[in-house]
Design a protein around this motif. Structure first.
Motif, PDB file in Angstrom:
ATOM      1  N   ASN A  51      24.898  69.411  43.256  1.00  0.00           N
ATOM      2  CA  ASN A  51      25.564  69.185  44.546  1.00  0.00           C
ATOM      3  C   ASN A  51      26.659  70.206  44.800  1.00  0.00           C
ATOM      4  O   ASN A  51      26.820  70.695  45.915  1.00  0.00           O
ATOM      5  CB  ASN A  51      26.144  67.775  44.605  1.00  0.00           C
ATOM      6  CG  ASN A  51      25.074  66.713  44.671  1.00  0.00           C
ATOM      7  OD1 ASN A  51      23.945  66.975  45.077  1.00  0.00           O
ATOM      8  ND2 ASN A  51      25.409  65.517  44.258  1.00  0.00           N
ATOM      9  N   THR A  52      27.411  70.552  43.750  1.00  0.00           N
ATOM     10  CA  THR A  52      28.469  71.550  43.892  1.00  0.00           C
ATOM     11  C   THR A  52      27.875  72.912  44.209  1.00  0.00           C
ATOM     12  O   THR A  52      28.394  73.647  45.045  1.00  0.00           O
ATOM     13  CB  THR A  52      29.314  71.608  42.611  1.00  0.00           C
ATOM     14  OG1 THR A  52      29.787  70.292  42.319  1.00  0.00           O
ATOM     15  CG2 THR A  52      30.500  72.537  42.768  1.00  0.00           C
ATOM     16  N   GLY A  53      26.768  73.254  43.558  1.00  0.00           N
ATOM     17  CA  GLY A  53      26.097  74.523  43.835  1.00  0.00           C
ATOM     18  C   GLY A  53      25.599  74.613  45.271  1.00  0.00           C
ATOM     19  O   GLY A  53      25.746  75.644  45.930  1.00  0.00           O
ATOM     20  N   ARG A  54      25.029  73.523  45.749  1.00  0.00           N
ATOM     21  CA  ARG A  54      24.556  73.514  47.140  1.00  0.00           C
ATOM     22  C   ARG A  54      25.725  73.639  48.107  1.00  0.00           C
ATOM     23  O   ARG A  54      25.642  74.334  49.121  1.00  0.00           O
ATOM     24  CB  ARG A  54      23.769  72.238  47.404  1.00  0.00           C
ATOM     25  CG  ARG A  54      22.417  72.230  46.690  1.00  0.00           C
ATOM     26  CD  ARG A  54      21.662  70.955  46.874  1.00  0.00           C
ATOM     27  NE  ARG A  54      21.385  70.703  48.283  1.00  0.00           N
ATOM     28  CZ  ARG A  54      21.109  69.496  48.768  1.00  0.00           C
ATOM     29  NH1 ARG A  54      21.070  68.454  47.965  1.00  0.00           N
ATOM     30  NH2 ARG A  54      20.865  69.337  50.051  1.00  0.00           N
ATOM     31  N   LEU A  75      29.166  67.803  55.050  1.00  0.00           N
ATOM     32  CA  LEU A  75      29.880  66.528  54.991  1.00  0.00           C
ATOM     33  C   LEU A  75      29.171  65.522  54.090  1.00  0.00           C
ATOM     34  O   LEU A  75      29.819  64.660  53.489  1.00  0.00           O
ATOM     35  CB  LEU A  75      30.068  65.964  56.393  1.00  0.00           C
ATOM     36  CG  LEU A  75      31.011  66.766  57.286  1.00  0.00           C
ATOM     37  CD1 LEU A  75      31.024  66.201  58.698  1.00  0.00           C
ATOM     38  CD2 LEU A  75      32.414  66.805  56.707  1.00  0.00           C
ATOM     39  N   ALA A  76      27.846  65.633  53.966  1.00  0.00           N
ATOM     40  CA  ALA A  76      27.115  64.738  53.070  1.00  0.00           C
ATOM     41  C   ALA A  76      27.337  65.128  51.605  1.00  0.00           C
ATOM     42  O   ALA A  76      27.392  64.269  50.733  1.00  0.00           O
ATOM     43  CB  ALA A  76      25.629  64.769  53.405  1.00  0.00           C
ATOM     44  N   LEU A  77      27.465  66.419  51.316  1.00  0.00           N
ATOM     45  CA  LEU A  77      27.613  66.891  49.939  1.00  0.00           C
ATOM     46  C   LEU A  77      29.057  66.852  49.432  1.00  0.00           C
ATOM     47  O   LEU A  77      29.280  66.727  48.227  1.00  0.00           O
ATOM     48  CB  LEU A  77      27.093  68.322  49.809  1.00  0.00           C
ATOM     49  CG  LEU A  77      25.584  68.484  49.821  1.00  0.00           C
ATOM     50  CD1 LEU A  77      25.217  69.956  49.884  1.00  0.00           C
ATOM     51  CD2 LEU A  77      24.974  67.834  48.602  1.00  0.00           C
ATOM     52  N   ALA A  78      30.024  66.980  50.308  1.00  0.00           N
ATOM     53  CA  ALA A  78      31.421  67.082  49.881  1.00  0.00           C
ATOM     54  C   ALA A  78      31.872  65.933  48.976  1.00  0.00           C
ATOM     55  O   ALA A  78      32.476  66.184  47.930  1.00  0.00           O
ATOM     56  CB  ALA A  78      32.339  67.209  51.087  1.00  0.00           C
ATOM     57  N   PRO A  79      31.573  64.673  49.282  1.00  0.00           N
ATOM     58  CA  PRO A  79      32.022  63.615  48.365  1.00  0.00           C
ATOM     59  C   PRO A  79      31.208  63.538  47.077  1.00  0.00           C
ATOM     60  O   PRO A  79      31.596  62.843  46.142  1.00  0.00           O
ATOM     61  CB  PRO A  79      31.871  62.336  49.184  1.00  0.00           C
ATOM     62  CG  PRO A  79      30.987  62.658  50.310  1.00  0.00           C
ATOM     63  CD  PRO A  79      31.033  64.135  50.520  1.00  0.00           C
ATOM     64  N   LEU A  80      30.080  64.249  47.004  1.00  0.00           N
ATOM     65  CA  LEU A  80      29.209  64.185  45.827  1.00  0.00           C
ATOM     66  C   LEU A  80      29.342  65.405  44.935  1.00  0.00           C
ATOM     67  O   LEU A  80      28.607  65.553  43.965  1.00  0.00           O
ATOM     68  CB  LEU A  80      27.752  64.057  46.283  1.00  0.00           C
ATOM     69  CG  LEU A  80      27.448  62.887  47.217  1.00  0.00           C
ATOM     70  CD1 LEU A  80      26.021  62.950  47.708  1.00  0.00           C
ATOM     71  CD2 LEU A  80      27.733  61.570  46.527  1.00  0.00           C
ATOM     72  N   ALA A  81      30.260  66.302  45.259  1.00  0.00           N
ATOM     73  CA  ALA A  81      30.444  67.532  44.483  1.00  0.00           C
ATOM     74  C   ALA A  81      31.668  67.402  43.578  1.00  0.00           C
ATOM     75  O   ALA A  81      32.483  66.489  43.726  1.00  0.00           O
ATOM     76  CB  ALA A  81      30.620  68.715  45.434  1.00  0.00           C
ATOM     77  N   ALA A  82      31.764  68.329  42.632  1.00  0.00           N
ATOM     78  CA  ALA A  82      32.875  68.324  41.675  1.00  0.00           C
ATOM     79  C   ALA A  82      33.965  69.290  42.131  1.00  0.00           C
ATOM     80  O   ALA A  82      33.669  70.421  42.529  1.00  0.00           O
ATOM     81  CB  ALA A  82      32.370  68.721  40.294  1.00  0.00           C
ATOM     82  N   PHE A  83      35.207  68.839  42.061  1.00  0.00           N
ATOM     83  CA  PHE A  83      36.352  69.664  42.410  1.00  0.00           C
ATOM     84  C   PHE A  83      37.436  69.474  41.360  1.00  0.00           C
ATOM     85  O   PHE A  83      37.493  68.462  40.681  1.00  0.00           O
ATOM     86  CB  PHE A  83      36.919  69.283  43.774  1.00  0.00           C
ATOM     87  CG  PHE A  83      35.968  69.504  44.912  1.00  0.00           C
ATOM     88  CD1 PHE A  83      35.734  70.765  45.403  1.00  0.00           C
ATOM     89  CD2 PHE A  83      35.288  68.439  45.474  1.00  0.00           C
ATOM     90  CE1 PHE A  83      34.842  70.975  46.440  1.00  0.00           C
ATOM     91  CE2 PHE A  83      34.406  68.634  46.515  1.00  0.00           C
ATOM     92  CZ  PHE A  83      34.184  69.899  47.001  1.00  0.00           C
ATOM     93  N   ALA A  84      38.313  70.460  41.251  1.00  0.00           N
ATOM     94  CA  ALA A  84      39.463  70.383  40.353  1.00  0.00           C
ATOM     95  C   ALA A  84      40.704  70.799  41.140  1.00  0.00           C
ATOM     96  O   ALA A  84      40.634  71.685  41.993  1.00  0.00           O
ATOM     97  CB  ALA A  84      39.258  71.300  39.160  1.00  0.00           C
TER      98      ALA A  84
END
Length: 113
Positions: A51-54, A75-84
């Protein structure tokens, strides 16, 4: 009925509406069982990386190429991706509002399929 009619007293409910429904024994037993972890941590990390790659691939598109479909997928991927978080975590944007600066974690290779 006036604005403060609720202060005068409670209305009586009809008999059939006031009777509570008792849960069945099978429902009680099902709800008392612990929830099992069905997804392995390795799978979760793979999903986060994908998801982060996409999301990163979407961000690499020029602003002119971003349309309604791009916005919908972002907007669909943002809550499913990894962030630091970064340091400083909060900064003042050009409009004067505070923003949180998020980075892609080092463990995420953010490669897309």
């Amino acid at each position: 009925m006036g604005l403060f009619s609720f202060l005068r007293g409670k209305r009586k409910m009809p008999e059939e509406a006031s009777s509570a429904v008792e849960p069945s024994q099978s429902a009680i037993q099902e709800l008392s069982q612990p929830v099992a972890q069905s997804v392995s941590p390795v799978f979760e990390q793979e999903v986060l990386e994908r998801n982060t790659g996409r999301l990163m691939a979407l961000c690499e598109l020029s602003r002119d190429a971003r349309d309604a479909e791009w916005r919908k997928e972002f907007l669909a991927l943002a809550p499913l991706a990894a962030f630091a978080p970064d340091e400083p975590q909060v900064f003042q944007g050009p409009d004067g509002f505070p923003y949180i600066k998020l980075l892609i974690p080092r463990w995420c290779s953010h490669e897309i399929d």
